[in-house]
Design a protein around this motif. Structure first.
Motif, PDB file in Angstrom:
ATOM      1  N   CYS A  12     -28.358  14.834 -23.039  1.00 49.07           N
ATOM      2  CA  CYS A  12     -29.556  14.053 -22.987  1.00 49.07           C
ATOM      3  C   CYS A  12     -30.994  14.699 -23.342  1.00 49.07           C
ATOM      4  O   CYS A  12     -30.854  15.837 -23.811  1.00 49.07           O
ATOM      5  N   ARG A  13     -32.138  13.948 -23.468  1.00 46.91           N
ATOM      6  CA  ARG A  13     -33.277  14.496 -23.777  1.00 46.91           C
ATOM      7  C   ARG A  13     -33.603  15.567 -22.790  1.00 46.91           C
ATOM      8  O   ARG A  13     -33.633  15.255 -21.621  1.00 46.91           O
ATOM      9  N   ASP A  14     -34.153  16.678 -23.284  1.00 43.05           N
ATOM     10  CA  ASP A  14     -34.713  17.664 -22.423  1.00 43.05           C
ATOM     11  C   ASP A  14     -35.839  17.254 -21.394  1.00 43.05           C
ATOM     12  O   ASP A  14     -36.700  16.662 -22.012  1.00 43.05           O
ATOM     13  N   GLN A  15     -35.628  17.133 -20.310  1.00 42.83           N
ATOM     14  CA  GLN A  15     -36.784  16.807 -19.199  1.00 42.83           C
ATOM     15  C   GLN A  15     -36.574  17.546 -17.879  1.00 42.83           C
ATOM     16  O   GLN A  15     -35.391  18.198 -17.575  1.00 42.83           O
ATOM     17  N   LYS A  16     -37.626  17.359 -16.999  1.00 41.43           N
ATOM     18  CA  LYS A  16     -37.470  17.865 -15.750  1.00 41.43           C
ATOM     19  C   LYS A  16     -36.652  17.274 -14.925  1.00 41.43           C
ATOM     20  O   LYS A  16     -36.482  15.987 -14.949  1.00 41.43           O
ATOM     21  N   VAL A  18     -33.149  17.166 -14.552  1.00 36.95           N
ATOM     22  CA  VAL A  18     -31.746  16.886 -14.882  1.00 36.95           C
ATOM     23  C   VAL A  18     -30.927  17.618 -14.047  1.00 36.95           C
ATOM     24  O   VAL A  18     -30.069  17.011 -13.146  1.00 36.95           O
ATOM     25  N   ARG A  40     -30.089  24.618 -23.415  1.00 35.92           N
ATOM     26  CA  ARG A  40     -31.194  23.683 -23.830  1.00 35.92           C
ATOM     27  C   ARG A  40     -31.541  24.115 -25.483  1.00 35.92           C
ATOM     28  O   ARG A  40     -31.546  25.223 -25.559  1.00 35.92           O
ATOM     29  N   ASP A  45     -34.647  19.140 -29.099  1.00 34.62           N
ATOM     30  CA  ASP A  45     -35.064  18.573 -27.671  1.00 34.62           C
ATOM     31  C   ASP A  45     -33.847  17.996 -26.786  1.00 34.62           C
ATOM     32  O   ASP A  45     -33.914  17.036 -26.532  1.00 34.62           O
ATOM     33  N   LEU A  76     -31.202   9.168 -16.551  1.00 36.38           N
ATOM     34  CA  LEU A  76     -31.491  10.300 -17.232  1.00 36.38           C
ATOM     35  C   LEU A  76     -31.433  10.150 -18.909  1.00 36.38           C
ATOM     36  O   LEU A  76     -31.754  10.692 -19.494  1.00 36.38           O
TER      37      LEU A  76
END
Length: 284
Positions: A12-16, A18, A40, A45, A76
């Motif tokens: 998925c898109r890198d994000q806080k 996960v 990552r 991204d 997510l």
């Protein structure tokens, strides 16, 4: 006996959050994570992960896990696949006249090193039928000419459905699959006898010899409509010298081809390969 585990592959898109969200889902249903890996890619991204957990004591029946997990994945924006370790993939190995990769894969499967079932061998020549017979695997001869290629691919697709094949392995098949075939059945691994992107297409050992290379290689990749440009799963190299002839390069290359193809198929059937774009993450 080894306990059955669930394996989740996702990106998925890198994000806080996960990792926290995925772990929470497993924890809230009394799951015990046995393996966790992540990667990552800051340039793309993208966040990639592989999670495995025991089904012993897990409060969701296995046929309900996907349905219950869908809400977490949607939140997510996760692209994901769920697998179970007691579901062995069924392979169809495709060959022409060279036997080294076929023998290696069948030997690994028989010894238990490759946890998959080889359901069918398909070839455009009849030369290797005795090897399939030796390992008690059905062998189908489908001769290929420019005029019969599409019709034979239709027959091959019917056989893949009949034998419930999950993955085609081109073990020196030496034929190009049509875009129509790949659209219907995209799960194909090929072994190419060079260190891609160097020397794509036909005759890579002759190309390498003419360039006077000091190393040769082999590349296992997923097949796409672009020849020898699919996502790479595994590669390796070996040293050669100015004393080596083309025949020497071929002999040394065959050893690399067997090893590289076996590694790639192993990683695939163990659900350790995640594809995004034209790249792979291999959780080894």
């Amino acid at each position: 006996m080894e306990s059955v585990r669930a394996i989740l592959l996702g990106s998925c898109r890198d994000q806080k959050g996960v990792v926290a969200s995925l772990s929470r889902f497993i924890y809230e249903h009394n799951g015990n994570i046995t393996d966790a890996d992540q990667h990552r890619d800051p340039e793309a991204d993208i966040f990639c992960t592989r999670l495995a957990w025991d089904l012993d004591g897990f409060r969701l029946p296995r046929d309900q896990i996907s349905q219950e997990f869908a809400a977490t994945a949607l939140k997510l924006g996760l692209t994901w696949d769920l697998h179970f370790t007691d579901q062995r993939p069924k392979l169809s190995i495709w060959v022409s006249k060279q036997d080294h990769c076929l023998l290696d894969l069948l030997g690994r499967q028989r010894s238990g090193d490759l946890r998959a079932e080889v359901g069918l061998v398909i070839s455009n020549h009849a030369d290797l039928a005795s090897i399939a017979d030796q390992f008690q695997v059905p062998f189908v001869h489908l001769p290929i000419t420019p005029e019969t290629r599409l019709e034979q691919e239709k027959k091959a697709l019917a056989l893949l459905r009949q034998y419930k094949v999950n993955l085609v392995v081109l073990a020196k098949y030496m034929q190009v699959l049509s875009p129509g075939f790949l659209k219907v059945f995209p799960h194909v691994i090929n072994i190419h006898h060079s260190f891609l992107p160097a020397f794509p297409g036909a005759g890579p050992y002759h190309q390498a010899f003419n360039r006077g290379v000091k190393i040769i290689g082999a590349t296992a990749h997923y097949v796409t409509q672009d020849l020898d440009e699919g996502p790479i799963i595994e590669q390796d190299v070996g040293r050669v010298s100015h004393r080596d002839t083309v025949k020497d390069l071929v002999r040394k290359g065959k050893d690399l081809e067997k090893i590289v193809l076996a590694r790639a198929v192993y990683q695939h059937v163990e659900r350790r390969v995640l594809v995004y774009g034209n790249k792979t993450v291999v959780f080894d």
